[in-house]
Design an enzyme around this catalytic site. Structure first.
Site, PDB file in Angstrom:
ATOM      1  CE  LYS A   1      11.268 -38.544  26.137  1.00 26.29           C
ATOM      2  NZ  LYS A   1      10.033 -38.889  26.856  1.00 26.29           N
ATOM      3  CG  HIS A   2       4.864 -34.683  23.919  1.00 27.06           C
ATOM      4  ND1 HIS A   2       4.713 -34.193  25.209  1.00 27.06           N
ATOM      5  CD2 HIS A   2       3.940 -34.014  23.158  1.00 27.06           C
ATOM      6  CE1 HIS A   2       3.753 -33.289  25.219  1.00 27.06           C
ATOM      7  NE2 HIS A   2       3.267 -33.154  23.993  1.00 27.06           N
ATOM      8  CB  ALA A   3       5.201 -36.349  28.725  1.00 24.71           C
ATOM      9  CB  SER A   4       6.583 -41.764  28.543  1.00 25.54           C
ATOM     10  OG  SER A   4       6.286 -41.583  29.918  1.00 25.54           O
TER      11      SER A   4
ATOM     12  N   GLY B   1       9.423 -28.362  31.918  1.00 23.72           N
ATOM     13  CA  GLY B   1       9.324 -29.507  32.807  1.00 23.72           C
ATOM     14  C   GLY B   1       9.830 -29.196  34.197  1.00 23.72           C
ATOM     15  CB  SER B   2      10.724 -31.468  36.934  1.00 27.20           C
ATOM     16  OG  SER B   2      11.777 -32.257  36.402  1.00 27.20           O
TER      17      SER B   2
ATOM     18  CD  GLU C   1       7.214 -22.997  31.780  1.00 26.22           C
ATOM     19  OE1 GLU C   1       7.254 -23.190  33.021  1.00 26.22           O
ATOM     20  OE2 GLU C   1       6.355 -23.486  31.047  1.00 26.22           O
TER      21      GLU C   1
ATOM     22  CB  CYS D   1       4.591 -24.359  35.326  1.00 29.01           C
ATOM     23  SG  CYS D   1       4.147 -23.732  33.692  1.00 29.01           S
TER      24      CYS D   1
ATOM     25  CD  GLU E   1       5.602 -26.680  40.512  1.00 32.78           C
ATOM     26  OE1 GLU E   1       4.873 -26.199  39.636  1.00 32.78           O
ATOM     27  OE2 GLU E   1       6.710 -27.198  40.276  1.00 32.78           O
TER      28      GLU E   1
END
Length: 386
Positions: A86-89, A138-139, A160, A194, A291
């Site tokens: 499931k990749h980023a949109s 991700g976040s 991560e 990151c 961050e």
């Protein structure tokens, strides 16, 4: 990559090469990493075997849209698992490209598939009995949600998450080397990493000299079209991300920090933000505790080495960090005390297929890459024969 998320074209090419490298690494070393480990016991023969878990869901971000996936997929598939992504949109073409790469490499049909789904559908995929484990880059909020769902379903997870890496500059640092490392580590990928250096913790004895040189180097960065090979500062991936960053910067300035350079958006088309330095950041300010995911370096002044270590560890994050000093033994001793998944001495934090990668505290858990990474999604099974 560049068309979808705006990375500098030269950096996009480098990312492709790095992905090829991690595939070669596990093709060469995977069998050795997964070999049975013979252990003496009361048995006639006993050993640990490493067996695949099954199907692993990978929830991946946009900032390194190929590398983040391949550093999971190469070891996971070599270990015998199958993968769904499931990749980023905002990087759908990258997601489909990765699926095609595995097909063209000769992997069987459906061993790796990209799911073109919404974030709201991830929970149901984790809960599906055909999925046996999940990894997310991700976040922190997204990581907590994924971990909660995986835990409720008793499924292995690796996270991560965010980082606010300390870049500790001691009074004996080689400033030519240090400034070069500082600029690259903070502004690579427009600061959207990151493991970028985000907190520059500089001892008072060298602070003014460091900031003067750092400012000159940062102001030399050239914003522009990421497809132009002469550009050295790309736009941020989205305008909403730029706006969120600027609110953090503005709030920090209102709390008493100083704008050494930049600290504002670049007018015009594109999500550009000036390469920036925030000086005299202190506890209580947003930039101290949060961050900053963009081209903004924050400088925190420390009295001495002991104070610098205390500041470095005064963070909810624990992904990476670096120490800059001409005394390698001193740097190593300090690096061992930094609370992080990795600490580099006189070098910028980076991922390397040969070394384990991951964080502690709110930066997540588990490891990717190296022998440690390929074994994360295996069943370390004891076999005992009388």
């Amino acid at each position: 990559i560049t068309q979808e998320m705006g990375k500098l074209i030269n950096d996009s090419r480098a990312e492709v090469e790095k992905c090829a490298g991690v595939c070669d690494f596990y093709a060469d070393n995977g069998p050795q990493f997964l070999a049975d480990e013979m252990i003496e016991s009361d048995a006639g023969k006993s050993y640990v075997g490493y067996f695949p878990l099954g199907t692993v869901l990978a929830v991946m971000p946009w900032n390194f849209p190929l590398w983040q996936v391949f550093r999971f997929a190469a070891p996971a598939l070599v270990a015998g698992n199958t993968g769904v992504l499931k990749h980023a949109s905002n990087v759908p073409q990258c997601a489909l490209l990765i699926e095609d790469v595995f097909k063209e490499a000769g992997f069987p049909e459906n061993v790796f598939r990209s799911l073109m789904i919404k974030a709201s559908q991830v929970k149901a995929v984790i809960e599906d009995p055909r999925v046996h484990a999940v990894t997310l880059t991700g976040s922190e909020p997204a990581g907590r949600q994924v971990a909660a769902t995986a835990g409720a379903n008793l499924k292995k997870s690796v996270l991560e998450l965010g980082g606010s890496d300390a870049f500790i500059v001691l009074e004996d640092a080689d400033l030519d080397l240090t400034i070069q490392g500082a600029v690259t580590s903070r502004f690579l990928n427009t600061g959207q990493s990151c493991i970028a250096a985000k907190r520059f913790i500089v001892v008072d004895a060298i602070a003014e000299d460091f900031i003067t040189r750092f400012k000159a180097a940062v102001e030399a960065l050239k914003a522009g079209d990421p497809m132009d090979e002469t550009t050295t500062l790309a736009p941020m991936a989205r305008e909403d991300l730029r706006d969120e960053l600027h609110v953090q910067v503005a709030d920090t300035l209102a709390a008493g920090a100083e704008a050494t350079t930049g600290c504002e958006p670049i007018a015009g088309v594109g999500a550009f933000y000036k390469a920036s330095i925030l000086d005299r950041v202190e506890p209580g300010m947003r930039a101290y505790h949060e961050e900053l995911f963009g081209p903004v370096a924050i400088v925190i002044r420390a009295r001495d080495e002991e104070d610098a270590l205390s500041i470095a560890n005064d963070s909810p994050f624990g992904l990476g960090g670096s120490v800059w000093t001409q005394d390698s033994a001193r740097g190593e001793a300090l690096a061992r005390q930094v609370e992080s998944g990795c600490t580099f001495v006189n070098g910028m934090v980076k991922s390397d297929a040969r070394l384990p990668f991951g964080g502690i505290k709110n930066s997540g858990y588990g490891r990717e890459l190296s022998q440690h990474g390929i074994r994360e999604f295996t069943n370390a099974k004891t076999v005992w024969i009388k």
